[in-house]
Design a protein around this motif. Structure first.
Motif, PDB file in Angstrom:
ATOM      1  N   ARG A  90       0.823  -1.210   0.000  1.00 39.32           N
ATOM      2  CA  ARG A  90       0.000   0.000   0.000  1.00 39.32           C
ATOM      3  C   ARG A  90       0.858   1.261   0.000  1.00 39.32           C
ATOM      4  O   ARG A  90       0.533   2.255  -0.665  1.00 39.32           O
ATOM      5  CB  ARG A  90      -0.951  -0.010   1.204  1.00 39.32           C
ATOM      6  CG  ARG A  90      -2.166  -0.913   0.979  1.00 39.32           C
ATOM      7  CD  ARG A  90      -3.079  -0.927   2.175  1.00 39.32           C
ATOM      8  NE  ARG A  90      -4.342  -1.603   1.865  1.00 39.32           N
ATOM      9  CZ  ARG A  90      -5.148  -2.139   2.760  1.00 39.32           C
ATOM     10  NH1 ARG A  90      -4.828  -2.089   4.047  1.00 39.32           N
ATOM     11  NH2 ARG A  90      -6.266  -2.730   2.391  1.00 39.32           N
ATOM     12  N   LYS A  91       1.965   1.248   0.734  1.00 35.81           N
ATOM     13  CA  LYS A  91       2.867   2.408   0.725  1.00 35.81           C
ATOM     14  C   LYS A  91       3.479   2.588  -0.666  1.00 35.81           C
ATOM     15  O   LYS A  91       3.637   3.723  -1.145  1.00 35.81           O
ATOM     16  CB  LYS A  91       3.956   2.236   1.776  1.00 35.81           C
ATOM     17  CG  LYS A  91       3.453   2.399   3.209  1.00 35.81           C
ATOM     18  CD  LYS A  91       4.562   2.131   4.223  1.00 35.81           C
ATOM     19  CE  LYS A  91       4.035   2.260   5.652  1.00 35.81           C
ATOM     20  NZ  LYS A  91       5.082   1.919   6.659  1.00 35.81           N
ATOM     21  N   ALA A  92       3.830   1.468  -1.295  1.00 36.65           N
ATOM     22  CA  ALA A  92       4.381   1.556  -2.650  1.00 36.65           C
ATOM     23  C   ALA A  92       3.347   2.134  -3.607  1.00 36.65           C
ATOM     24  O   ALA A  92       3.653   3.021  -4.417  1.00 36.65           O
ATOM     25  CB  ALA A  92       4.827   0.171  -3.123  1.00 36.65           C
ATOM     26  N   ALA A  93       2.101   1.645  -3.506  1.00 34.34           N
ATOM     27  CA  ALA A  93       1.035   2.138  -4.390  1.00 34.34           C
ATOM     28  C   ALA A  93       0.786   3.622  -4.159  1.00 34.34           C
ATOM     29  O   ALA A  93       0.623   4.399  -5.113  1.00 34.34           O
ATOM     30  CB  ALA A  93      -0.240   1.339  -4.156  1.00 34.34           C
ATOM     31  N   LYS A  94       0.769   4.034  -2.904  1.00 37.77           N
ATOM     32  CA  LYS A  94       0.517   5.447  -2.583  1.00 37.77           C
ATOM     33  C   LYS A  94       1.609   6.338  -3.158  1.00 37.77           C
ATOM     34  O   LYS A  94       1.336   7.429  -3.690  1.00 37.77           O
ATOM     35  CB  LYS A  94       0.432   5.630  -1.069  1.00 37.77           C
ATOM     36  CG  LYS A  94       0.093   7.045  -0.636  1.00 37.77           C
ATOM     37  CD  LYS A  94      -0.044   7.146   0.880  1.00 37.77           C
ATOM     38  CE  LYS A  94      -0.386   8.569   1.304  1.00 37.77           C
ATOM     39  NZ  LYS A  94      -0.513   8.672   2.791  1.00 37.77           N
TER      40      LYS A  94
END
Length: 642
Positions: free
Chosen positions: A442-446
């Motif tokens: 999720r951090k990568a996607a954000k």
């Protein structure tokens, strides 16, 4: 060899000659030659023509030899320029595409086959090959529009046996798939490139052995003296430089340890060091310019040992050096080195698999190694993405996680930070830390959402999160995550994953709608048809049979179980029992339950109850969806047969 001969050689290979002062490094070092490096690849012309001829005329050709002898370079820079490029797939390997999160690969997709297909078709999104087999990929992807035989390379095939495998026998699955592709009517000639230590494992595979012949098996050895001289002189001549008379001969003599010839890796190391010290001059290289071969090789040993000790032995260089001294002195491996350490030393060209069926140190490397003293503190590991990726490939998940953690502390641009988070998610997922994987993905996607042109990457990361949520039984959350992924990039495989999530919460019609959209896209129709057939097997058996009949042969256990259930519900019980897959405690819950339902239809109530209990208790990641739990409970309450 004169410059005129060099020009004729490369014009015949269709490679442009670089001019003097072009800035092209004459030697590649320990990096493998690529196809575009053909102009500076020398010393293997005979081997290249022989291998190209065998590959053209045999269904299966094998190139093997010691690690570091130049097999990959021979194929890429020697053989491929001799062939028509439209007939040859890009070189393939089982290294997972770095852009695909580990959690995004389907559980029923062989990870090695997935990686091989992705590398054979590098300009397509890798997720399109998830769930496919090699034969299906070759049959449905028209990558040879000119017709005729397609030429495929499976390079670094030894990694099939050394890379991380979630299932111990998963390497067999890929060999089975390659054998099936060669046995069919597909126009395929396959070249397998493998290190000596795993050649016998390849030969022992019954299916592949049927396609092997002694004349189509080539062993590559060290460079002969003449070939080594050509490999020294040729790259320099390309850029208008040369050795003074007798100097190249002296260099090759210093590199040669015995009658076995010259190791290409040693030649590249020494010639690279020589070029570095003389590149600013335009006069011939003289004997006074020659570097100390022992010193160059010792520096290489020192660097590799420091790195391996740091990464695998908590920095204990002295312990590693003591192990290696026994090998260098007595020529035997006492078995004390852990396999990951051996792999790293082979990769670093310190060890190789010898003719005595054990790991040994190359003869020319032993004297400089034995003259060294150790004790320096290993350097801090680099936080390079390639270091983390290599650790994941080899199964060093804790090391990969630590490197990712350190890299996230260091300043980095947004794209690199997002990439590190994605790799950290892989490390967490592969250690069964699913919550940690979700957090990193999720951090990568954000982070990626703040960059332009990253919709497909974001969608892939969200799909990985969705798959983990399905495995955790958080079906509605998975649906929400996957809908977000589809909004960004409606890839067929993501639509398929959303269909599964909808099926899990009981929305069969919505699931079928998603699969209809995937089928209309025209990409990976096999997977969409397969999944639609499996979903419909519970509710519309005739429609399921129509879909599943279009995707024969049924190579997955889940597909065979769904097909058997559709047959049983359509009244063909005897045939349904015949086509059932072999299942065990590791089979996924839905496959076990469908098999149980077929057994119930066949009147084998006790077997149905046993399989239904297994479906409720299976160790596979995907549990029974809520809508099927009641069916399993009903079957387990059936009285045993008399």
């Amino acid at each position: 060899m004169t410059n005129g001969v060099l020009v004729r050689l490369h014009l015949r290979a269709g490679v442009a000659m670089p001019s003097s002062g072009s800035g092209l490094e004459p030697y590649v070092g320990l990096t493998a030659y690529r196809r575009e490096d053909a102009a500076r690849f020398f010393g293997r012309e005979t081997e290249a023509h022989t291998l190209a001829r065998l590959w053209r005329h045999h269904r299966l050709t094998i190139l093997h030899g010691p690690s570091g002898v130049g097999k990959t370079s021979l194929v890429a820079a020697g053989v491929l320029p001799l062939l028509r490029s439209s007939d040859v797939l890009p070189p393939g390997s089982v290294r997972r595409p770095s852009v695909v999160p580990a959690a995004a690969i389907l559980d029923d997709s062989d990870p090695h086959a997935f990686a091989l297909m992705s590398s054979w078709s590098p300009y397509e999104h890798p997720l399109r090959f998830s769930g496919l087999t090699i034969s299906t990929f070759l049959r449905w992807h028209h990558w040879n529009p000119n017709g005729g035989t397609a030429m495929a390379v499976f390079d670094h095939a030894e990694e099939l046996f050394t890379a991380f495998r979630r299932h111990p026998d998963s390497h067999i699955h890929l060999l089975d798939q390659l054998s099936a592709a060669l046995s069919g009517n597909l126009p395929l000639n396959l070249l397998v490139v493998i290190a000596d230590e795993h050649f016998e494992q390849l030969r022992h595979h019954e299916g592949l052995r049927a396609h092997m012949s002694s004349e189509a098996s080539v062993r590559l050895g060290p460079l002969t003296v003449d070939a080594a001289l050509e490999a020294c002189r040729g790259p320099l001549a390309n850029i208008g430089r040369e050795f003074a008379p007798g100097v190249a001969e002296k260099l090759v003599k210093d590199l040669r340890a015995d009658s076995a010839g010259v190791e290409p890796a040693h030649l590249q190391l020494v010639c690279g060091a020589l070029w570095k010290s003389t590149s600013e001059r335009s006069i011939p290289i003289t004997a006074a310019d020659l570097v100390d071969v022992n010193e160059v090789l010792a520096e290489h040993c020192d660097r590799i040992l420091q790195e391996v000790a740091r990464d695998r032995l908590d920095g204990d260089v002295k312990q590693l050096a003591a192990w290696l001294r026994q090998i260098a002195t007595y020529g035997t491996d006492d078995g004390e080195l852990p396999p990951p350490v051996i792999q790293a030393l082979v990769q670093g060209r310190i060890l190789r698999y010898g003719e005595k069926q054990c790991y040994e140190m190359p003869a020319r490397l032993a004297p400089p190694f034995l003259s060294m003293s150790f004790g320096r503190q290993p350097p801090e590991p680099p936080h390079h993405l390639s270091t983390i990726e290599a650790a994941l490939q080899r199964g060093w998940f804790e090391f990969a996680a630590k490197q990712a953690e350190r890299a996230l502390v260091s300043p980095a641009d947004a794209r690199e930070r997002a990439r590190v988070h994605s790799l950290a998610g892989d490390a967490a997922y592969l250690q069964n830390d699913f919550d940690g994987a979700i957090a990193h993905y999720r951090k990568a996607a954000k982070t990626y959402t703040m960059l332009r042109g990253t919709d497909r990457i974001v969608a892939t990361l969200l799909a990985a999160v969705g798959r983990i949520l399905v495995d955790q039984g958080a079906y509605q959350a998975a649906v929400d995550e996957l809908r977000g992924a589809v909004t960004r990039s409606p890839e067929p495989v993501i639509l398929t994953e959303l269909a599964w999530a909808l099926w899990y919460i009981g929305h069969e019609s919505g699931a079928v709608d998603m699969l209809d959209v995937a089928l209309r896209s025209g990409n990976n129709q096999v997977e969409a048809l397969r999944v639609r057939g499996e979903i419909l097997s519970d509710v519309e058996p005739q429609a399921a049979l129509r879909d599943l009949d279009r995707v024969r042969p049924h190579e997955l256990a889940s597909t065979r179980a769904a097909y058997a259930l559709a047959l049983a519900l359509s009244g063909d019980v005897k045939r349904a029992v015949r086509v059932l897959p072999i299942v065990d405690a590791d089979s996924d819950a839905a496959t076990l339950l469908r098999t149980a339902r077929v057994m119930k239809t066949a009147g084998r109530d006790a077997e149905a109850a046993r399989l239904a209990r297994q479906a409720q208790q299976t160790a596979s990641r995907k549990p029974l969806p809520p809508r099927l739990t009641a069916q399993a409970e009903l079957l387990t309450t059936t009285r045993p047969e008399n």
